[in-house]
Design a protein around this motif. Structure first.
Motif, PDB file in Angstrom:
ATOM      1  N   ASN A  63       0.823  -1.219   0.000  1.00  0.00           N
ATOM      2  CA  ASN A  63       0.000   0.000   0.000  1.00  0.00           C
ATOM      3  C   ASN A  63       0.855   1.267   0.000  1.00  0.00           C
ATOM      4  O   ASN A  63       0.511   2.251  -0.653  1.00  0.00           O
ATOM      5  N   GLN A  64       1.992   1.215   0.715  1.00  0.00           N
ATOM      6  CA  GLN A  64       2.901   2.361   0.702  1.00  0.00           C
ATOM      7  C   GLN A  64       3.495   2.549  -0.692  1.00  0.00           C
ATOM      8  O   GLN A  64       3.593   3.669  -1.190  1.00  0.00           O
ATOM      9  N   GLY A  65       3.880   1.439  -1.308  1.00  0.00           N
ATOM     10  CA  GLY A  65       4.445   1.500  -2.655  1.00  0.00           C
ATOM     11  C   GLY A  65       3.473   2.093  -3.653  1.00  0.00           C
ATOM     12  O   GLY A  65       3.841   2.936  -4.481  1.00  0.00           O
ATOM     13  N   THR A  66       2.198   1.691  -3.556  1.00  0.00           N
ATOM     14  CA  THR A  66       1.157   2.214  -4.462  1.00  0.00           C
ATOM     15  C   THR A  66       0.986   3.714  -4.269  1.00  0.00           C
ATOM     16  O   THR A  66       0.880   4.474  -5.233  1.00  0.00           O
ATOM     17  N   ALA A  67       0.957   4.161  -2.999  1.00  0.00           N
ATOM     18  CA  ALA A  67       0.783   5.594  -2.707  1.00  0.00           C
ATOM     19  C   ALA A  67       1.958   6.405  -3.250  1.00  0.00           C
ATOM     20  O   ALA A  67       1.762   7.467  -3.860  1.00  0.00           O
ATOM     21  N   TYR A  68       3.181   5.899  -3.047  1.00  0.00           N
ATOM     22  CA  TYR A  68       4.355   6.624  -3.562  1.00  0.00           C
ATOM     23  C   TYR A  68       4.366   6.652  -5.094  1.00  0.00           C
ATOM     24  O   TYR A  68       4.783   7.650  -5.698  1.00  0.00           O
ATOM     25  N   ARG A  69       3.874   5.572  -5.701  1.00  0.00           N
ATOM     26  CA  ARG A  69       3.788   5.561  -7.176  1.00  0.00           C
ATOM     27  C   ARG A  69       2.804   6.630  -7.645  1.00  0.00           C
ATOM     28  O   ARG A  69       3.065   7.359  -8.596  1.00  0.00           O
ATOM     29  N   ASN A  70       1.668   6.728  -6.960  1.00  0.00           N
ATOM     30  CA  ASN A  70       0.669   7.743  -7.312  1.00  0.00           C
ATOM     31  C   ASN A  70       1.193   9.163  -7.099  1.00  0.00           C
ATOM     32  O   ASN A  70       0.748  10.095  -7.761  1.00  0.00           O
ATOM     33  N   LEU A  71       2.154   9.296  -6.180  1.00  0.00           N
ATOM     34  CA  LEU A  71       2.782  10.600  -5.930  1.00  0.00           C
ATOM     35  C   LEU A  71       3.899  10.899  -6.937  1.00  0.00           C
ATOM     36  O   LEU A  71       4.447  11.997  -6.948  1.00  0.00           O
ATOM     37  N   GLY A  72       4.228   9.881  -7.752  1.00  0.00           N
ATOM     38  CA  GLY A  72       5.284  10.061  -8.756  1.00  0.00           C
ATOM     39  C   GLY A  72       6.680   9.766  -8.232  1.00  0.00           C
ATOM     40  O   GLY A  72       7.665  10.014  -8.925  1.00  0.00           O
ATOM     41  N   ASP A  73       6.774   9.217  -6.995  1.00  0.00           N
ATOM     42  CA  ASP A  73       8.083   8.858  -6.436  1.00  0.00           C
ATOM     43  C   ASP A  73       8.322   7.373  -6.753  1.00  0.00           C
ATOM     44  O   ASP A  73       8.086   6.488  -5.929  1.00  0.00           O
ATOM     45  N   TYR A  74       8.803   7.109  -7.978  1.00  0.00           N
ATOM     46  CA  TYR A  74       8.903   5.734  -8.470  1.00  0.00           C
ATOM     47  C   TYR A  74      10.031   4.945  -7.804  1.00  0.00           C
ATOM     48  O   TYR A  74       9.917   3.731  -7.642  1.00  0.00           O
ATOM     49  N   ALA A  75      11.082   5.644  -7.384  1.00  0.00           N
ATOM     50  CA  ALA A  75      12.189   4.957  -6.694  1.00  0.00           C
ATOM     51  C   ALA A  75      11.686   4.358  -5.386  1.00  0.00           C
ATOM     52  O   ALA A  75      11.969   3.192  -5.073  1.00  0.00           O
ATOM     53  N   LYS A  76      10.928   5.148  -4.615  1.00  0.00           N
ATOM     54  CA  LYS A  76      10.364   4.651  -3.351  1.00  0.00           C
ATOM     55  C   LYS A  76       9.336   3.555  -3.618  1.00  0.00           C
ATOM     56  O   LYS A  76       9.249   2.579  -2.869  1.00  0.00           O
ATOM     57  N   ALA A  77       8.538   3.723  -4.670  1.00  0.00           N
ATOM     58  CA  ALA A  77       7.518   2.727  -5.026  1.00  0.00           C
ATOM     59  C   ALA A  77       8.181   1.379  -5.304  1.00  0.00           C
ATOM     60  O   ALA A  77       7.702   0.330  -4.828  1.00  0.00           O
ATOM     61  N   ILE A  78       9.293   1.399  -6.028  1.00  0.00           N
ATOM     62  CA  ILE A  78      10.017   0.160  -6.358  1.00  0.00           C
ATOM     63  C   ILE A  78      10.618  -0.456  -5.099  1.00  0.00           C
ATOM     64  O   ILE A  78      10.541  -1.670  -4.892  1.00  0.00           O
ATOM     65  N   ASP A  79      11.176   0.390  -4.231  1.00  0.00           N
ATOM     66  CA  ASP A  79      11.788  -0.084  -2.987  1.00  0.00           C
ATOM     67  C   ASP A  79      10.763  -0.825  -2.121  1.00  0.00           C
ATOM     68  O   ASP A  79      11.018  -1.933  -1.638  1.00  0.00           O
ATOM     69  N   TYR A  80       9.585  -0.222  -1.930  1.00  0.00           N
ATOM     70  CA  TYR A  80       8.540  -0.863  -1.116  1.00  0.00           C
ATOM     71  C   TYR A  80       8.024  -2.144  -1.776  1.00  0.00           C
ATOM     72  O   TYR A  80       7.765  -3.133  -1.099  1.00  0.00           O
ATOM     73  N   ALA A  81       7.876  -2.120  -3.104  1.00  0.00           N
ATOM     74  CA  ALA A  81       7.391  -3.309  -3.817  1.00  0.00           C
ATOM     75  C   ALA A  81       8.392  -4.455  -3.699  1.00  0.00           C
ATOM     76  O   ALA A  81       7.999  -5.622  -3.575  1.00  0.00           O
ATOM     77  N   GLN A  82       9.690  -4.137  -3.710  1.00  0.00           N
ATOM     78  CA  GLN A  82      10.721  -5.176  -3.564  1.00  0.00           C
ATOM     79  C   GLN A  82      10.670  -5.798  -2.169  1.00  0.00           C
ATOM     80  O   GLN A  82      10.830  -7.015  -2.016  1.00  0.00           O
TER      81      GLN A  82
END
Length: 262
Positions: A63-82
Motif C-alpha cells: 500500500n505504501q508503494g502504491t501511494a508513492y507511485r501515485n505521488l510520482g516517487d517511483y524509486a520509493k515505489a520500487i523499494d517498497y514493492a521489492q
C-alpha cells in the motif's frame, strides 16, 4: 473502518486494528489523499512487525508503494514493492507476490524502462494464470499492452488489450473494460484509424458515465476530441474538449485541464 478500529483498540486486538487501519489507508488512496494513505500504511506496518504478522506487513508495504507511485516517487515505489515481494516469497503468498510484481512493473513503466515493465508484467501473468486470478491476469495483459504501445509495437499492444478486454467482460469488471477499451482507442488513434478510435472512445464514455468514473469520462471525451480533430471536424473537436475541460475542473485534474485547453 473507524468503528472497527475503535473496537480493535478497546479489546486490544492488534490484528483487527491493523485491518481497520489498512482499509482506511486504501480509502484515502482512492480519494487521492496519498499522504494520509502512507500514514495509515506505516501504522499497519508497525503493528505487523510488532505482532510478527508477515501478511499484514507485506500488505502495508504494498500500500505504501502504491501511494508513492501515485505521488510520482517511483524509486520509493520500487523499494517498497521489492520489500513486499521478498516477504510474499518467504511466506509463499502467490497473490501478494503477484501484486508486488505488478507494482514494480507499473513503476518501471512510469520510469520509461519498458523492458523491465514487460518482464514484471509477464511474471505477474504467469502467477495470475497459476492461481486462476482472472482480475490480475487481465491487469497483467493490460500492462503488457501499455508497455508495447510505448515501444511503438501497436499490433502487440492491441493484441494484449483485446485479451484484457475479453477477461474484463467475462468477469463483468466494468472498470477493467473501460481501461482496455481506452487503451485500444489510443492505439488506433496512433495508427491513424480515427473511426475505430472514436468507436472505442464512445464505449469508454458510456462505461465512465455508467460507473460514475469522472476521470475515465474526461479521458474518453479527450480521445473523441482528438479523433474528430484529425478527421477535420473542428466544431465537434472543440465541443468534446470543452466537455473534457469542465470535468477536469470539477475533479481538480490539472493534467486533464492542460490536455483539454491544448
Amino acid at each position: 473502518a473507524q468503528q472497527v478500529l475503535a473496537i480493535g483498540r478497546e479489546i486490544k486486538d492488534r490484528q483487527s486494528e491493523a485491518a481497520a487501519l489498512g482499509n482506511q489507508g486504501i480509502a484515502y488512496d482512492s480519494l487521492g489523499d496519498y499522504a494520509k494513505a502512507i500514514d495509515y500504511a506505516q501504522q499497519v506496518l508497525a503493528i505487523g512487525r510488532e505482532i510478527k504478522d508477515r501478511q499484514s506487513e507485506a500488505a502495508a508495504l504494498g500500500n505504501q508503494g502504491t501511494a508513492y507511485r501515485n505521488l510520482g516517487d517511483y524509486a520509493k515505489a520500487i523499494d517498497y514493492a521489492q520489500q513486499q515481494l521478498a516477504i510474499a516469497r518467504e511466506i509463499k503468498d502467490r497473490q501478494s507476490e503477484g501484486a508486488a510484481l505488478g507494482n514494480q512493473g507499473t513503476a518501471y513503466r512510469n520510469l520509461g524502462d519498458y523492458t523491465k515493465a514487460i518482464d514484471y508484467a509477464q511474471q505477474l501473468l504467469a502467477i495470475a494464470r497459476e492461481i486462476k486470478d482472472r482480475q490480475s491476469e487481465g491487469a497483467a495483459l493490460g500492462n503488457l499492452g501499455i508497455a508495447y504501445f510505448s515501444l511503438g509495437d501497436y499490433a502487440k499492444a492491441i493484441e494484449y488489450q483485446q485479451q484484457s478486454l475479453a477477461i474484463g467482460r467475462e468477469i463483468k469488471d466494468r472498470q477493467s473494460q473501460g481501461r482496455a477499451l481506452g487503451n485500444l482507442g489510443i492505439a488506433y488513434l496512433s495508427l491513424g484509424d480515427y473511426a475505430k478510435a472514436s468507436e472505442y472512445a464512445q464505449q469508454v464514455l458510456a462505461i465512465g458515465r455508467e460507473i460514475k468514473d469522472r476521470q475515465s469520462e474526461g479521458a474518453a471525451l479527450g480521445s473523441l476530441g482528438s479523433a474528430y480533430r484529425n478527421l477535420g471536424d473542428y466544431a465537434k473537436a472543440i465541443e468534446y474538449a470543452q466537455q473534457q475541460l469542465a470535468i477536469a475542473r470539477e475533479i481538480k485534474d490539472p493534467q486533464g485541464q492542460g490536455a483539454a485547453l491544448g
